[in-house]
Design an enzyme around this catalytic site. Structure first.
Site, PDB file in Angstrom:
ATOM      1  NE  ARG A  95      65.175  92.551 -17.791  1.00 48.82           N
ATOM      2  CZ  ARG A  95      65.794  93.747 -17.727  1.00 48.82           C
ATOM      3  NH1 ARG A  95      65.420  94.626 -16.815  1.00 48.82           N
ATOM      4  NH2 ARG A  95      66.764  94.030 -18.560  1.00 48.82           N
ATOM      5  CG  ASP A 135      71.210  95.643 -24.941  1.00 50.79           C
ATOM      6  OD1 ASP A 135      72.002  96.426 -24.406  1.00 50.79           O
ATOM      7  OD2 ASP A 135      70.822  94.600 -24.411  1.00 50.79           O
ATOM      8  CD  GLN A 176      67.491  96.023 -22.132  1.00 49.81           C
ATOM      9  OE1 GLN A 176      68.083  95.029 -22.501  1.00 49.81           O
ATOM     10  NE2 GLN A 176      67.722  96.595 -20.965  1.00 49.81           N
TER      11      GLN A 176
END
Length: 617
Positions: A343, A363, A361
């Site tokens: 990011r 995820d 993450q």
């Protein structure tokens, strides 16, 4: 993990901001704290001294620095701040400002509310030559405009409310904490301002408790402990926001990852590994280019095709789903990945492990039928409780966010999904606060915040139903009538990101990790170098049994013990002449002192059992 625009035990409600506490013997009373931190005031009264103190501070600043311009001065948790366009301030300046604030408070000046027209407010602001106030006025949509005066000397735009007079503020319970730079409107292209932070309490004891709390938080700061314990670093030569996991931090990460994978496999998830980059077109389909571009890095040219570092993992998991035709009999399909994403973050927003540019993450995505949503959500809640419980997190705050004004999906599917989330929470026995209209545009969600040893809340776990990406990627399955239908997609993370969660763990434990998680579980310490060979043999035996030990020597024994305690090693195993002859070790616990002398095999057995049970020796 979330779609493009997205930025625990039985529980019962606590009146402050929807926080929740277990209704079990471990229930924490509302006013309790590990450090004597004072109970928080109800939101309706808490803001009054804060807003008044902010205005008094701004008045004091403009008296001492007549050329300063005021901007915004909101109240925040446990305090307030005000931004000023002025020359940089020092700690010495803060003392002057506090002294002037005390003078204003002692004068007991009234705080008077006045309603004026927009035109009148503009006229007065222009007379003061306050350009930032004009911008603020333009952003206020309500009429009439409200102004608060301190006596007849100073005023500012404010919605209020306030205490009746400055004398209602306990000046001995007010402190100016720090000064920092901040861009106007948070935009680095705008003017750099001086932001002064302050705090205010009802009495001196509360202020003292708050100061103690801050000192303890500083002692636990993961950035300092990360350096002191040699866990991780962020290297300037590599760039800001990029984390280097050192051997000791890396072994903790390995334990986290290994435990995470085992638990997910046991609960019916399939593991995935997917690329870190993909063609730019993939992110157009997903909508990230349209909705999330400011958080993404620039694309790279690879043989005349544009590729993109991934900001999220969702599209990859959808591509895995789409690789073949699915039947309704295949559901639910659960896939999970420890996927690293990237990011774009401004350098000024980076903060240790809590705000980075590359992170992993935990995820997972679940593809299911409409009538499976509740059971799948319940399964996620059970898994969340199991995983977070390993680390001693027992106190949670839970929010259920419902449909916002702008959204995708039909009324029927929104209602079904929201009811499924509510039923899963009710079925679990958890209470929650409903955030009406706070859901993402693509579906409702559950957010869970964990409470650490200092009572601070950390957003980690989230469960989100998504009606958007299945539509964008046109994913389908064949139902019992041989017709193509669209599955429900659930996004889900429990730890959030390994980096941020590791930072939370460091501060939660103050770097003093429990035995099962400690990077070094025991140090073997020879009394003299004559016992060094024996210690090395013992260490080899323990390592072969999967235990994390190291031998330290070259100092006097008291110094070796102090060094081990400074590095927060849970156990020390001392070997002198008698221990070598008897093939034993004398065990000392960092927290419990002397445990006793025991054969090496007994020490190994007890250590393995304690690690398996996640207990102490």
């Amino acid at each position: 993990m979330a779609a493009p625009s997205a930025s625990a035990p039985l529980l019962r409600s606590h009146p402050h901001r929807g926080s929740l506490f277990p209704s079990s013997p471990r229930h924490r009373p509302a006013a309790a704290s590990l450090l004597g931190f004072p109970p928080r005031r109800p939101a309706s009264s808490r803001r009054f001294p804060y807003t008044a103190c902010a205005h008094v501070m701004a008045m004091a600043v403009q008296k001492l620095f007549p050329n300063s311009k005021v901007t915004i001065g909101p109240w925040i948790e446990n305090g307030f701040y005000y931004d000023f366009d002025m020359e940089p301030l020092t700690d010495k300046d803060l003392k002057k400002i506090k002294k002037e604030m005390d003078r204003i408070i002692r004068q007991n000046l009234p705080l008077v509310r006045e309603e004026v027209s927009r035109e009148e407010a503009q006229k007065r602001i222009e007379a003061l030559n306050e350009p930032y106030k004009l911008e603020i006025l333009e952003s206020i949509k309500e009429e009439p405009i409200t102004i608060y005066h301190i006596g007849e000397e100073w005023w500012d735009l404010c919605a209020g409310p306030h205490v009746e007079s400055t004398g209602k503020i306990n000046r001995k319970a007010v402190e100016l904490e720090s000064v920092a730079g901040a861009y106007w409107r948070g935009d680095e292209k705008n003017q750099m301002l001086q932001r002064i932070y302050g705090t205010a309490w009802e009495n001196e004891d509360q202020l003292k408790a708050y100061i103690n709390f801050k000192e303890e938080a500083k002692r636990r700061d993961h950035r300092r402990l990360g350096q002191d314990l040699d866990l991780f670093s962020i290297q300037d030569d590599a760039g800001g926001g990029l984390v280097f996991w050192h051997p000791k931090g890396a072994i903790i990460r390995h334990i986290l990852e290994d435990s995470w994978k085992q638990i997910h496999l046991q609960h019916g998830y399939d593991l995935l590994y997917t690329p870190h980059v993909a063609k730019g077109d993939l992110w157009k389909i997903s909508g990230h280019i349209d909705f999330y571009k400011e958080n993404m890095y620039n694309q790279m040219d690879v043989e005349d095709e544009m590729y993109q570092l991934r900001p999220m993992n969702c599209p990859y998991h959808i591509l895995v789903y789409k690789r073949k035709l699915h039947s309704y009999r295949d559901f639910p399909i659960r896939v999970a990945e420890l996927g690293t994403v990237y990011r774009y973050e401004l350098s000024g927003s980076l903060h240790g492990l809590f705000r980075v540019r590359g992170f992993t993450q935990d995820d997972a995505h679940i593809f299911c039928l409409e009538d499976q949503i509740k059971d799948e959500i319940r399964g996620v809640l059970d898994l969340t409780e199991k995983i977070l419980g390993q680390f001693g997190f027992r106190y949670y705050e839970i929010n259920l966010s419902t449909r916002p004004e702008k959204s995708v999906g039909t009324d029927d599917i929104w209602e079904k999904a929201t009811i499924a989330l509510k039923n899963a929470l009710d079925d679990k026995g958890w209470e929650y606060k409903v955030d009406e209209g706070g859901g993402a545009f693509y579906g409702p969600k559950i957010d869970l915040k964990i409470e650490d040893a200092l009572g601070r809340k950390w957003q980690c776990s989230t469960v989100q139903v998504d009606f958007n990406l299945p539509e964008r990627f046109d994913i389908t399955y064949v139902d019992s009538n041989s017709e193509k239908k669209r599955p429900i997609m659930i996004h889900r993370a429990i730890l959030g990101s390994l980096e941020r969660f590791f930072g939370v763990l460091i501060e939660h434990y103050a770097g003093d990790f429990p035995l099962w998680l400690a990077p070094t579980q025991a140090r073997i310490l020879p009394v003299t170098d004559n016992e060094l060979q024996y210690c090395n043999e013992v260490a080899s035996e323990l390592k072969s049994r999967g235990l994390r030990v190291e031998v330290c020597h070259g100092e006097r024994l008291p110094k070796l013990i102090r060094n081990a305690e400074t590095q927060k090693v849970p156990l020390m195993a001392v070997a002198g002449r008698k221990e070598v002859q008897a093939r034993t070790l004398t065990i000392r616990s960092r927290h419990n002192g002397e445990i006793g002398t025991m054969p090496v095999d007994e020490f190994i057995t007890r250590l393995q059992l304690a690690v398996a049970n996640k207990s102490s020796l």
